[in-house]
Design an enzyme around this catalytic site. Structure first.
Site, short mmCIF file in Angstrom:
data_model
loop_
_atom_site.label_atom_id
_atom_site.label_comp_id
_atom_site.label_asym_id
_atom_site.label_seq_id
_atom_site.Cartn_x
_atom_site.Cartn_y
_atom_site.Cartn_z
CG ASN A 168 1.10 -3.36 -2.60
OD1 ASN A 168 2.12 -3.74 -2.03
ND2 ASN A 168 -0.11 -3.77 -2.27
CG ASN A 276 -0.83 -8.66 5.08
OD1 ASN A 276 -1.91 -8.16 4.83
ND2 ASN A 276 -0.04 -9.13 4.14
N GLY A 308 -5.43 4.37 -1.27
CA GLY A 308 -5.84 3.99 -2.61
C GLY A 308 -4.60 3.56 -3.39
CB SER A 309 -4.07 2.47 -6.83
OG SER A 309 -5.01 3.34 -7.46
CG HIS A 331 -5.44 -3.84 2.93
ND1 HIS A 331 -6.29 -4.38 2.01
CD2 HIS A 331 -4.19 -4.13 2.50
CE1 HIS A 331 -5.59 -4.99 1.06
NE2 HIS A 331 -4.30 -4.85 1.33
N GLY A 334 -7.53 -2.80 -3.43
CA GLY A 334 -7.68 -4.18 -3.87
C GLY A 334 -7.48 -4.31 -5.37
#
Length: 403
Positions: A168, A276, A308-309, A331, A334
């Site tokens: 991603n 992370n 977003g994606s 973040h 998802g």
């Protein structure tokens, strides 16, 4: 916000049972203080839930950080508007094979970015690039001060600085509500961070031999051991590697954009944030280690980035400092489908439809990244209304990914 129990608070309106149970197992660990906070984008992860904020007293679970230590976002707001970018794209340029680009095409910009930044898991620069030399020297010095050699985990880590990775991770050219052009990217500590994380997770499992754990990936290290502080030193190094990796890539994206337009980029704003990582903070009257695994710092007034994606909106936000969320926010969107399930569910044609109007490398390698494989980012941001204020909503016009 939903109070699942005294040790687990949830901001996700979309939460499957497996993810909820995983978060409950983490929240039951004896050193959690005051509670685990589940973000709106929470989904199943390895050991600990992705999209969770995990505060711990005098202990850390390496799996609560994840294997991509320091993964995060960077964004630059340029002085350009979209019309200026498209004017340059409209200049007809020969394609390989003698073809011509259609008016308004941004393919040359995408291809220029792809030439400048190695894409895909395991990929390196052919050598240490001149622009990255000072950053490699800085990291070498920091590693010496931390007392370890990153090459034992990943040979060639120096040449991976300034590379995107796969999955991603992405680079995008986006446009905000005022048609201003933003450069946006997502990546982390690459192979060296992954190896450091795996090594310390194994050390934690060995340290917890004989301890009754609800999940072996919740193995932990405690402050009264050398292993704990070794992890902290190497973790901080990997977090800094991830930061410098994004800075190196962003500098290259800025350069390629300037060459495309024929004008130097004026950086009107640059934002960078981890999602992370582990840092010491104070919550509910105690000094704790806060591990944000798929969450960003949303301290009041702090700038952040929520992508977003591919094919959907991304957001530039400001934190509201919500205490119950441990001053954190989501973040990203998802995942709603695993990569395997996404590949079995969606088609290349559906990917093309989802990416209509966006310049991208049209390949079925990205089917598992189709927007439908993720939660609706608009729902995620609605769930996060008490956590962050949206400053800008970005729409993509160019997408670059590694396979």
């Amino acid at each position: 916000m939903e109070k699942i129990n005294e040790r687990l608070l949830n901001w996700a309106s979309i939460l499957d049972q497996s993810t909820r149970e995983q978060a409950e197992r983490t929240a039951a660990m004896p050193f959690i203080h005051p509670h685990v906070a589940l973000m709106p984008d929470a989904h199943l992860g390895r050991g600990a839930t992705v999209g969770s904020v995990i505060p711990t007293l005098r202990a850390i679970m390496p799996a609560a950080v994840g294997v991509d230590i320091g993964c995060g976002m960077a964004a630059v707001r340029t002085q350009f508007d979209v019309a200026e970018l498209l004017r340059h794209g409209a200049k007809r340029s020969p394609r390989a094979g003698g073809g011509r680009l259609p008016p308004g095409s941004l393919a040359p910009l995408r291809e220029a970015i792809e030439r400048a930044i190695p894409l895909g898991a395991g990929h390196h620069n052919r050598k240490v690039v001149a622009t990255s030399v000072p950053r490699v020297e800085e990291l070498t010095t920091l590693a010496e001060e931390a007392g370890f050699d990153p090459s034992r985990d990943k040979k060639g880590w120096e040449a991976q600085l300034g590379t995107l990775g796969g999955g991603n991770h992405f680079i995008e050219v986006s446009v905000d509500e005022a048609d201003r052009v933003w450069l946006f990217l997502h990546s982390g500590s690459r192979g060296v961070g992954n190896k450091i994380a795996q090594r310390h997770t194994a050390v934690a499992r060995e340290a917890c031999a004989g301890v009754d754990l609800p999940d072996q990936d919740l193995a932990y290290l405690t402050e009264d051991t050398d292993e704990f502080w070794t992890y902290i030193r190497e973790l901080r190094w990997a977090q800094h590697y991830a930061l410098l990796n994004r800075e190196e890539m962003m500098d290259r994206v800025v350069r390629q954009t300037a060459e495309f337009v024929g004008t130097e980029v004026v950086e009107e704003e640059r934002i960078s944030c981890h999602h992370n990582y582990t840092v010491p903070e104070t919550h509910a009257g105690e000094d704790v280690w806060v591990s944000r695994k798929g969450a960003i710092d949303a301290t009041a007034g702090r700038a952040g980035l929520v992508p977003g994606s591919m094919g959907t909106a991304s957001y530039v936000v400001t934190g509201k400092g919500e205490a119950d969320s441990l001053r954190s926010s989501p973040h990203g969107a998802g995942r709603a489908y695993s990569r395997t399930k996404a590949r079995a569910t969606f088609t290349h044609e559906q990917l093309r439809e989802a990416m209509a109007g966006i310049e991208f490398r049209d390949t079925d390698a990205f089917i598992d990244e189709i927007p439908a494989a993720y939660k609706d980012v608009d729902v995620v941001m609605a769930d996060a209304a008490d956590l962050v204020e949206v400053r800008h909503t970005l729409r993509q016009i160019v997408n670059v990914k590694g396979a």
